[in-house]
Design a protein around this motif. Structure first.
Motif, short mmCIF file in Angstrom:
data_model
loop_
_atom_site.label_atom_id
_atom_site.label_comp_id
_atom_site.label_asym_id
_atom_site.label_seq_id
_atom_site.Cartn_x
_atom_site.Cartn_y
_atom_site.Cartn_z
N LEU A 27 -13.08 30.84 128.11
CA LEU A 27 -12.95 29.89 129.74
C LEU A 27 -12.96 30.58 130.31
N THR A 28 -12.26 31.62 130.04
CA THR A 28 -12.61 33.26 131.13
C THR A 28 -13.21 33.68 131.99
N ILE A 29 -15.00 33.04 131.32
CA ILE A 29 -16.06 33.26 131.74
C ILE A 29 -16.21 32.19 132.83
N PHE A 30 -15.40 30.70 133.09
CA PHE A 30 -15.30 30.47 134.15
C PHE A 30 -13.93 30.17 135.63
N GLY A 31 -13.38 31.07 135.42
CA GLY A 31 -12.39 31.93 136.10
C GLY A 31 -11.03 31.54 135.62
N ASN A 32 -10.93 30.69 133.86
CA ASN A 32 -9.26 31.15 133.73
C ASN A 32 -8.50 32.47 132.85
N PHE A 33 -8.86 33.37 133.32
CA PHE A 33 -8.45 33.98 132.73
C PHE A 33 -6.50 34.42 132.12
N PRO A 34 -6.41 35.07 131.59
CA PRO A 34 -5.38 35.62 130.25
C PRO A 34 -4.34 35.91 131.42
N THR A 35 -3.92 35.97 131.08
CA THR A 35 -2.26 36.65 131.36
C THR A 35 -1.26 37.08 130.87
N VAL A 92 -15.08 45.14 131.59
CA VAL A 92 -16.77 44.95 130.63
C VAL A 92 -16.74 43.19 130.11
N TYR A 93 -16.22 42.75 129.82
CA TYR A 93 -16.82 41.39 129.45
C TYR A 93 -17.29 41.17 130.45
N LEU A 94 -16.57 40.42 131.32
CA LEU A 94 -16.99 40.34 132.71
C LEU A 94 -17.82 40.26 133.13
N LEU A 103 -25.39 37.91 131.84
CA LEU A 103 -25.73 37.12 131.13
C LEU A 103 -26.38 35.41 131.56
N LEU A 104 -25.38 35.34 132.96
CA LEU A 104 -25.21 34.17 133.77
C LEU A 104 -26.74 34.18 134.40
N ASN A 105 -27.03 35.32 134.81
CA ASN A 105 -27.97 35.96 135.75
C ASN A 105 -29.40 35.43 134.74
#
Length: 296
Positions: free
Chosen positions: A120-128, A173-175, A182-184
């Protein structure tokens, strides 16, 4: 590769065929009260597969057919892309879960922290919970609350002991690799697939139309759930009357003389049209124009 694509197509075909008969399972599930909800879930999944199966009808269209083929090939490309993406998701998720959480015995929350949240982090749901500003009331200290994740490792003053600089660096680094690289790469693969199919639209559409006609030609005419009557008739014809099953018949291998001559004339007409189109494309190309100008 082509073999992998054929394997994926075969698996998707077998899955669709198995889901076409799930309405019978739901009918039997309704007879048992304890399995009614399970049958409802199966029927909902079957409805999704049925809607996706309707896309096969539009492959006969000259306009929509190539677009559906593009979608199918992009789905195959996305399957292999998910393999690359899963490596980064698991690598970051396991590292994050190991740094933040200590000895969590709940498998569902382990999977959620190691796979689901990084995805979910890939779609902008960053961990808190990767920095010291997280809310301690949003987690469980002992990890016994089934509705809350376990809190990160804390010291005696209830302050996180994990290195904040490390968790934030891992996230960046992951983002960087997942969102940008990878998305590109996936967009570039999709673009290549689109151009490859678009350049051969008419040829691919004709082959797809032939496969669709061949498929429906080899199937019983009755729709579900009346198709069970066709299967019973085929079984009786095969076992009792020793008659060859109609589903195994292919198209004609030999044609009458009149139809054979008509087919030859049609093939000759298509050949002349193809040669004319090829000559027009060559005459309109920039290189041919340059050669004609140089000769003049």
């Amino acid at each position: 590769s082509q073999s992998h694509a054929n394997a994926l197509h075969l698996l998707a075909h077998l899955f669709a065929e198995s889901m076409n008969h799930q309405h019978l399972n739901f009918f039997f599930f309704r007879l048992i009260s304890t399995l009614f909800y399970a049958g409802k879930i199966v029927l909902c999944i079957d409805f999704v597969v049925f809607c996706l199966r309707l896309m096969a009808i539009f492959t006969i269209s000259r306009t929509l057919g190539p677009k559906i083929i593009i979608v199918k090939r992009m789905m195959m490309d996305m399957f292999f892309f998910l393999f690359l993406l899963s490596i980064w998701v698991v690598a970051y998720g396991v590292a994050k879960q190991g740094i933040l959480i200590n000895n969590d015995s709940r498998l569902d929350w382990i999977f959620r922290g190691a796979v689901y949240e990084p995805y979910l982090t890939i779609f902008g749901n960053f961990p808190t919970n990767i920095d010291i500003t997280f809310d301690i009331n949003s987690c469980s200290m002992s990890g016994t609350d089934p509705l809350k994740p376990k809190c990160p490792v804390l010291d005696d003053n209830q302050n996180p002991v994990f290195p904040e600089w490390l968790t934030i660096t891992l996230l960046c680094v992951y983002l960087l690799f997942a969102n940008i690289l990878l998305l590109n790469l996936l967009i570039a693969i999709f673009n290549f697939t689109f151009e490859e199919v678009q350049d051969n639209t008419d040829r691919i559409w004709k082959f797809q139309r032939y496969e669709l006609i061949k498929e429906y030609h080899s199937r019983p005419a009755a729709p579900p759930p009346f198709i069970i009557l066709s299967h019973i008739y085929l079984l009786i014809s095969k076992m009792v009357m020793c008659r060859q099953s109609t589903t195994s018949k292919e198209f004609k291998n030999e044609l009458p003389q009149a139809e054979d001559e008509e087919l030859l004339s049609w093939e000759s007409l298509m050949k002349d049209r193809y040669l004319l189109t090829t000559q027009q494309e060559q005459s309109q190309s920039m290189e041919q124009r340059i050669l004609d100008t140089a000769q003049k």
